[in-house]
Design an enzyme around this catalytic site. Structure first.
Site, PDB file in Angstrom:
ATOM      1  N   LYS A  75       1.062  -1.376   0.097  1.00 34.35           N
ATOM      2  CA  LYS A  75      -0.455   0.237   0.311  1.00 34.35           C
ATOM      3  C   LYS A  75       0.978   1.351   0.144  1.00 34.35           C
ATOM      4  O   LYS A  75       1.856   1.271   0.326  1.00 34.35           O
ATOM      5  CB  LYS A  75      -1.124   0.063   1.344  1.00 34.35           C
ATOM      6  CG  LYS A  75      -0.219  -0.102   2.688  1.00 34.35           C
ATOM      7  CD  LYS A  75      -0.995  -0.096   3.839  1.00 34.35           C
ATOM      8  CE  LYS A  75      -0.392  -0.072   5.127  1.00 34.35           C
ATOM      9  NZ  LYS A  75      -1.132  -0.600   6.413  1.00 34.35           N
TER      10      LYS A  75
ATOM     11  N   TYR B 196      14.885  29.796   8.457  1.00 30.59           N
ATOM     12  CA  TYR B 196      13.389  30.722   8.662  1.00 30.59           C
ATOM     13  C   TYR B 196      13.594  31.331  10.115  1.00 30.59           C
ATOM     14  O   TYR B 196      13.836  29.408  11.702  1.00 30.59           O
ATOM     15  CB  TYR B 196      12.709  29.819   8.951  1.00 30.59           C
ATOM     16  CG  TYR B 196      12.393  30.059   6.455  1.00 30.59           C
ATOM     17  CD1 TYR B 196      12.188  31.636   6.258  1.00 30.59           C
ATOM     18  CD2 TYR B 196      11.748  29.040   6.600  1.00 30.59           C
ATOM     19  CE1 TYR B 196      12.457  31.562   4.696  1.00 30.59           C
ATOM     20  CE2 TYR B 196      12.003  29.450   4.804  1.00 30.59           C
ATOM     21  CZ  TYR B 196      11.436  30.020   4.472  1.00 30.59           C
ATOM     22  OH  TYR B 196      11.571  30.311   3.112  1.00 30.59           O
TER      23      TYR B 196
END
Ligand code: PLP
Length: 403
Positions: A44, A280
């Site tokens: 999956k 940042y």
């Protein structure tokens, strides 16, 4: 998924190298852990980020006879790809009303049912397709997620499925369930779930169900709980060489080897003075004159922002740490004065035996599990397949079972 096969030395920004020989060896190791059971390779979500088609092919070459996906769309894509022989069964278990039932029936995919609404939709699809649907009834033995609860709900679902089977609309191919705490051996829920699973299976079989497979074992149960193996085991994370939980053991403890190695080429190396803010928010400030390396991978590529200031990277034989915040496309490491050339490899994680960190190390740095680290590596990172068996595509389902 973006793939760049057969270019292992191309100077890519970043790459997730997928070692298919390791995957095949992991499948064989898992089969040795559960010698009496068939193996369903759970592929999956693009095989936990490793690429569904190549991984399915490799797993089948190593002896998997079933494939498992969450969604029907994943199952249909796999079947349509022709990646695996038609006799390799595919089970998918996460359905919502209005799903592609008819397509699944026509493609010969096994579908999981957890409730009456799903049985109604699949029998309608079987009528339209003019062929019986292969269905597996999923019992909620205690996970409290998907699956049919015991008692009246199970009795109703089993009774209706058996009536549909007698009408030729479905064939009940499996009875199954899923554990809540298999990664915590000795947790009381494990024995309770096993006992209830046996009861719910016995109820259905007493009423006349003749499933081909009964199954409940995910990776941790495959590795540590032989009484849970039944007819089929359903490992996911262990196929990719990652331990289901560090408390359980390392991959090597179970004879497994990590399949994915994530690396990037340094995009810039520069000298900076002490006191220089980095990335940042300036959550990192250089403690003195130093060099910074720019790694061109960020949270858009699946590098967890929660690993800001913590994620480990191997560069030039030394472990470095993410300096400041992980940004969308890039992060910075403090190279402590070293000056590797731009283009030098930064290895974020791999098997660990060449000194590099592992996905488990990143999981610890980000406060998550290694499943999430490998699964979230984004489509912008090309997968580079190595050690592909040239015969894999053409090999019959049980081709190398004896190797
Ligand atoms: C994902 C999944 C698995 C595989 O679990 P792992 O812990 O990765 O082995 C097995 N069964 C079901 C129903 C799943 O959703």
């Amino acid at each position: 998924m973006s793939t760049t096969a057969h270019l292992p030395t191309a100077p890519l920004r970043a790459r997730a190298e997928i070692d298919l020989a390791a995957l095949r060896a992991n499948v064989r190791a898992l089969r040795a852990h559960a010698p009496g059971a068939a193996l369903m390779a759970v592929v999956k979500s693009e095989a936990y980020g490793h690429g569904a088609v190549p991984c399915a092919r490799a797993a089948v070459a190593a002896g998997a006879t079933w494939l498992g996906t969450a969604t029907p769309e994943e199952a249909l894509v796999l079947r349509a790809s022709g990646a695996v022989p038609a006799d390799v069964r595919i089970l998918c278990w996460l359905w919502t009303p209005g799903g592609p039932w008819r397509e699944a029936v026509e493609a010969g995919i096994d579908v999981s049912l957890s409730g009456m609404w799903a049985l109604r939709e699949v029998t309608a699809a079987a009528r339209l397709a003019g062929a019986p649907a292969r269905v597996q009834l999923k019992a909620d033995t205690g996970l409290g997620r998907n699956g049919c609860p015991p008692g009246r709900d199970w009795e109703e679902l089993v009774g209706a499925a058996l009536r549909a089977e007698r009408e030729g609309l479905v064939r009940i191919t499996g009875l199954w369930s899923h554990f809540a705490c298999a990664d915590e051996p000795g947790h009381p829920s494990v024995a309770a779930q096993l006992a209830l699973f046996r009861e719910m299976v016995a109820y259905a079989e007493d009423r006349g169900a003749r499933p081909e497979v009964r199954h409940i074992a995910n990776s941790p149960a495959t590795l540590t709980l032989p009484e849970a193996h039944f007819d089929l085991v359903r490992p996911g994370i262990a196929l990719y060489g990652v331990s289901p939980s560090p408390e359980l053991g390392t991959p090597a403890d179970f004879g497994l080897r990590p399949v994915m190695t994530l690396s990037a080429s340094l995009a810039l190396v520069k000298q900076v003075p002490g006191g220089h803010g980095v990335s940042y928010g300036h959550h990192y400030t250089t403690p003195g004159e130093t060099t910074l390396g720019l790694v061109p991978l960020g949270y858009a590529d699946g590098i967890p922002r929660h690993a800001s200031g913590a994620g480990p990277v191997l560069i030039g034989g030394k472990w470095r740490t993410v300096a400041g915040r992980v940004a969308m496309d890039q992060f910075v490491v403090d190279l402590g004065g070293d000056e590797p050339a731009p283009g030098e490899q930064a290895v974020l994680f791999g098997p660990g035996d060449r000194g590099e960190p592992t996905a488990e190390d990143w999981a610890q740095a980000a406060g998550t599990i290694a499943y999430e680290i490998v699964t979230r590596i984004g489509t912008r990172v090309p997968r580079v397949y190595v050690n592909e068996d040239p015969h894999e595509g053409a090999r019959p389902a049980h081709g190398d079972a004896g190797r």
